[in-house]
Design an enzyme around this catalytic site. Structure first.
Site, PDB file in Angstrom:
ATOM      1  N   ASP A  13       3.941  -0.856   4.212  1.00  0.00           N
ATOM      2  CA  ASP A  13       3.835  -2.104   3.432  1.00  0.00           C
ATOM      3  C   ASP A  13       2.796  -2.006   2.317  1.00  0.00           C
ATOM      4  O   ASP A  13       2.202  -3.001   1.919  1.00  0.00           O
ATOM      5  CB  ASP A  13       3.474  -3.300   4.340  1.00  0.00           C
ATOM      6  N   LYS A  16       4.967   0.303  -1.862  1.00  0.00           N
ATOM      7  CA  LYS A  16       5.626   1.509  -2.392  1.00  0.00           C
ATOM      8  C   LYS A  16       6.807   1.150  -3.269  1.00  0.00           C
ATOM      9  O   LYS A  16       7.059   1.802  -4.282  1.00  0.00           O
ATOM     10  CB  LYS A  16       6.135   2.394  -1.238  1.00  0.00           C
ATOM     11  N   GLY A  40      12.208  -2.187   4.333  1.00  0.00           N
ATOM     12  CA  GLY A  40      11.999  -3.424   3.607  1.00  0.00           C
ATOM     13  C   GLY A  40      11.066  -3.343   2.424  1.00  0.00           C
ATOM     14  O   GLY A  40      10.040  -4.004   2.391  1.00  0.00           O
ATOM     15  N   HIS A  41      11.383  -2.507   1.435  1.00  0.00           N
ATOM     16  CA  HIS A  41      10.617  -2.527   0.190  1.00  0.00           C
ATOM     17  C   HIS A  41      10.915  -3.824  -0.555  1.00  0.00           C
ATOM     18  O   HIS A  41      12.036  -4.296  -0.557  1.00  0.00           O
ATOM     19  CB  HIS A  41      11.058  -1.384  -0.737  1.00  0.00           C
ATOM     20  N   GLN A 223       7.762   3.311   5.633  1.00  0.00           N
ATOM     21  CA  GLN A 223       6.549   3.209   6.464  1.00  0.00           C
ATOM     22  C   GLN A 223       5.348   3.894   5.804  1.00  0.00           C
ATOM     23  O   GLN A 223       5.248   3.925   4.600  1.00  0.00           O
ATOM     24  CB  GLN A 223       6.787   3.780   7.868  1.00  0.00           C
TER      25      GLN A 223
HETATM   26  P1  GDP Z   1       6.522  -1.401   0.752  1.00  0.00           P
HETATM   27  O1  GDP Z   1       7.390  -1.370   1.938  1.00  0.00           O
HETATM   28  O2  GDP Z   1       5.449  -0.356   0.785  1.00  0.00           O
HETATM   29  O3  GDP Z   1       7.282  -1.415  -0.544  1.00  0.00           O
HETATM   30  O4  GDP Z   1       5.701  -2.748   0.799  1.00  0.00           O
HETATM   31  P2  GDP Z   1       6.292  -4.236   0.885  1.00  0.00           P
HETATM   32  O5  GDP Z   1       7.282  -4.407  -0.185  1.00  0.00           O
HETATM   33  O6  GDP Z   1       6.657  -4.592   2.256  1.00  0.00           O
HETATM   34  O7  GDP Z   1       4.989  -5.079   0.586  1.00  0.00           O
HETATM   35  C1  GDP Z   1       4.437  -5.110  -0.616  1.00  0.00           C
HETATM   36  C2  GDP Z   1       4.333  -6.547  -1.075  1.00  0.00           C
HETATM   37  O8  GDP Z   1       3.297  -6.623  -1.989  1.00  0.00           O
HETATM   38  C3  GDP Z   1       5.554  -7.041  -1.788  1.00  0.00           C
HETATM   39  O9  GDP Z   1       5.695  -8.422  -1.605  1.00  0.00           O
HETATM   40  C4  GDP Z   1       5.239  -6.743  -3.253  1.00  0.00           C
HETATM   41  O10 GDP Z   1       5.922  -7.557  -4.162  1.00  0.00           O
HETATM   42  C5  GDP Z   1       3.781  -7.024  -3.275  1.00  0.00           C
HETATM   43  N1  GDP Z   1       2.996  -6.251  -4.230  1.00  0.00           N
HETATM   44  C6  GDP Z   1       3.143  -4.966  -4.601  1.00  0.00           C
HETATM   45  N2  GDP Z   1       2.171  -4.600  -5.451  1.00  0.00           N
HETATM   46  C7  GDP Z   1       1.390  -5.711  -5.612  1.00  0.00           C
HETATM   47  C8  GDP Z   1       0.188  -5.968  -6.344  1.00  0.00           C
HETATM   48  O11 GDP Z   1      -0.368  -5.114  -7.024  1.00  0.00           O
HETATM   49  N3  GDP Z   1      -0.339  -7.236  -6.208  1.00  0.00           N
HETATM   50  C9  GDP Z   1       0.225  -8.205  -5.458  1.00  0.00           C
HETATM   51  N4  GDP Z   1      -0.355  -9.397  -5.371  1.00  0.00           N
HETATM   52  N5  GDP Z   1       1.348  -7.992  -4.764  1.00  0.00           N
HETATM   53  C10 GDP Z   1       1.915  -6.756  -4.836  1.00  0.00           C
END
Ligand code: GDP
Length: 421
Positions: A13, A16, A40-41, A223
């Site tokens: 999370d 990425k 779930g990106h 992950q």
């Molecule tokens: P992933 O699985 O690594 O892609 O992570 P997730 O998508 O589950 O969680 C990342 C969350 O953080 C999502 O809601 C993104 O839109 C949000 N996000 C990503 N980068 C940033 C950032 O720089 N600032 C903020 N506030 N939110 C971000």
């Protein structure tokens, strides 16, 4: 660089999806190398929010996207995602490639995942109960069913009958659940075959050719490093290899074909589910970070536990992945804090202190964080430059890790990323 791996440097999370989305613009092929529909990106494009589970995030940029042999696939979830993408105007035909060696999640995997977690009670792993762990277990036991098996009805039937004979005993005798009817499952998966067939590809050859032609290939993991089956905080881990080397294994290319490894870390830490978490925030600040960061699971909606940035764990991620640069996301979430503790060492049960991640689980379970407190910036991160204190925070992290921080996330929007030189 031609081949870049984007890897989660924490417990997943990390954001990425957004970084992959950014780098996908300049890539010719985007490859997902492990995990199943538990990832779930999240990618936010204007008013649209995409929550992508199975297909590599590159598809949002219209890039050819491949799912490697190291992934497990739930056809129903994949098809629903393809339908959703098509409905929102993204072409998937001829752009999505699925390895014939990837394994399929079968209905008994989902049933067993839930039943096992329920039975474990307090000791549960905290899985997403989507059948991913049981599918990987069957892969290792050699009774898994692969994507290419659905292309031959005789093979499909034989494999389903073999697997189901054993699974039904478990379901009925161990968990008191209803058995599956082989004929019904065969019919369902024969139906999936029709839809799956055009997407099945030799993804090893696809990547090899792309690299030989000098194309830019981006590998995305799901992950994060600390959830790696071999090197993570076992047993609270995922059932595959998110670390960068997993990309070479999944796509059947040599590790020397990978040029760059970009780690993605939040400016703080989150962890979903059970397990030790040394830098977990004590007191109301945890709730504040959770609310400001929207730290609730993309797939499950579960509250994520929040901690201050942990440089000991990040240093471990640098080592495990051969990280060449780091993206620090969600820096904006920390903007209202006057002071920011950062975990720089662990104090072990014997009183000694270390900068290295403990190799023994008991040390990790019982270590305490040693924090250094950095100054907050207490202003919003807008404009092309970071406030002095925010830059100080970023430089402190890069310096401690010996890895350049090249990207900083300053907001949820697609373009809220600063490139640092
Ligand atoms: P992933 O699985 O690594 O892609 O992570 P997730 O998508 O589950 O969680 C990342 C969350 O953080 C999502 O809601 C993104 O839109 C949000 N996000 C990503 N980068 C940033 C950032 O720089 N600032 C903020 N506030 N939110 C971000």
């Amino acid at each position: 660089m031609p081949a870049t791996v984007i890897v989660g440097a924490q417990w997943g999370d990390e954001g990425k999806g957004k970084i992959v989305d950014l780098l996908a613009q300049d890539s010719d092929l985007v490859c997902r190398y492990q995990g199943g529909p538990n990832a779930g990106h999240t990618i936010v494009v204007g008013e649209e929010t995409y929550k992508i589970r199975a297909v590599p995030s590159g598809i949002i940029r219209g890039k050819p996207s491949a799912i490697g042999a190291g992934c497990v696939i739930d056809p129903a979830v994949l098809f629903a995602e393809l339908d959703d993408l098509e409905a929102r105007g993204h072409r998937t035909a001829g752009l999505v490639f699925v390895s014939g060696n990837a394994h399929l999640i079968m209905p008994w995997h989902v049933a067993l995942d839930g039943a096992r977690e329920r039975k474990l009670g307090n000791l549960q792993i905290g899985t997403t109960r989507r059948g991913i762990g049981p599918a990987y277990a069957d892969k290792a036991t050699r009774i898994g069913i692969r994507v290419q098996d659905v292309l031959d009805p005789k093979i499909l039937r034989a494999k389903i009958e073999l697997a189901i004979a054993e699974k039904n005993v478990w379901l009925e005798r161990v968990y008191g659940l209803e058995p599956f009817d082989p004929a019904e499952v065969v019919a369902t998966y024969e139906g999936y075959a029709v839809r799956l067939r055009p997407y099945v590809a030799d993804t090893s050859l696809l990547v090899d050719r792309a690299l030989r032609e000098g194309k830019r290939v981006l590998f995305e993991g799901a992950q994060g490093t600390l959830l790696d089956l071999d090197h993570g905080t076992y047993p609270f881990v995922t059932s595959s290899s998110p670390i960068a080397a997993g990309a070479a294994v999944s796509f059947g290319i040599g590790p020397n074909r990978i040029d760059e490894v970009l780690g993605v870390s939040k400016a703080y830490v989150t962890r979903v589910g059970e397990g030790p978490f040394p830098s977990e925030i004590e007191g109301p600040a945890q709730e504040r970070v959770r609310e400001l960061g929207g730290e609730f699971g993309t797939v499950t909606g579960r509250e994520r536990r929040c901690g201050w940035l942990d440089l000991v764990a990040l240093r471990y991620a640098v080592r495990l992945n051969g990280m060449t640069s780091l993206a620090l996301t969600k820096l904006d979430v920390l903007s209202t804090f006057a002071e920011l503790p950062v975990c720089v060492r662990y104090r072990l049960p014997d009183g000694s202190e270390t900068e290295e991640f403990p190799a023994h689980q008991s040390d990790f379970h019982h270590c305490r964080p040693v924090f250094e407190t950095l100054q907050g910036w207490e202003e919003e991160l807008e404009g092309p430059a970071l406030p002095e204190a925010a830059l100080g925070y970023v430089r402190f992290v890069g310096g401690a890790l010996g890895v350049p921080v090249t990207l900083v996330g300053t907001g949820q929007a697609r373009d809220a990323v600063l490139a640092l030189s």
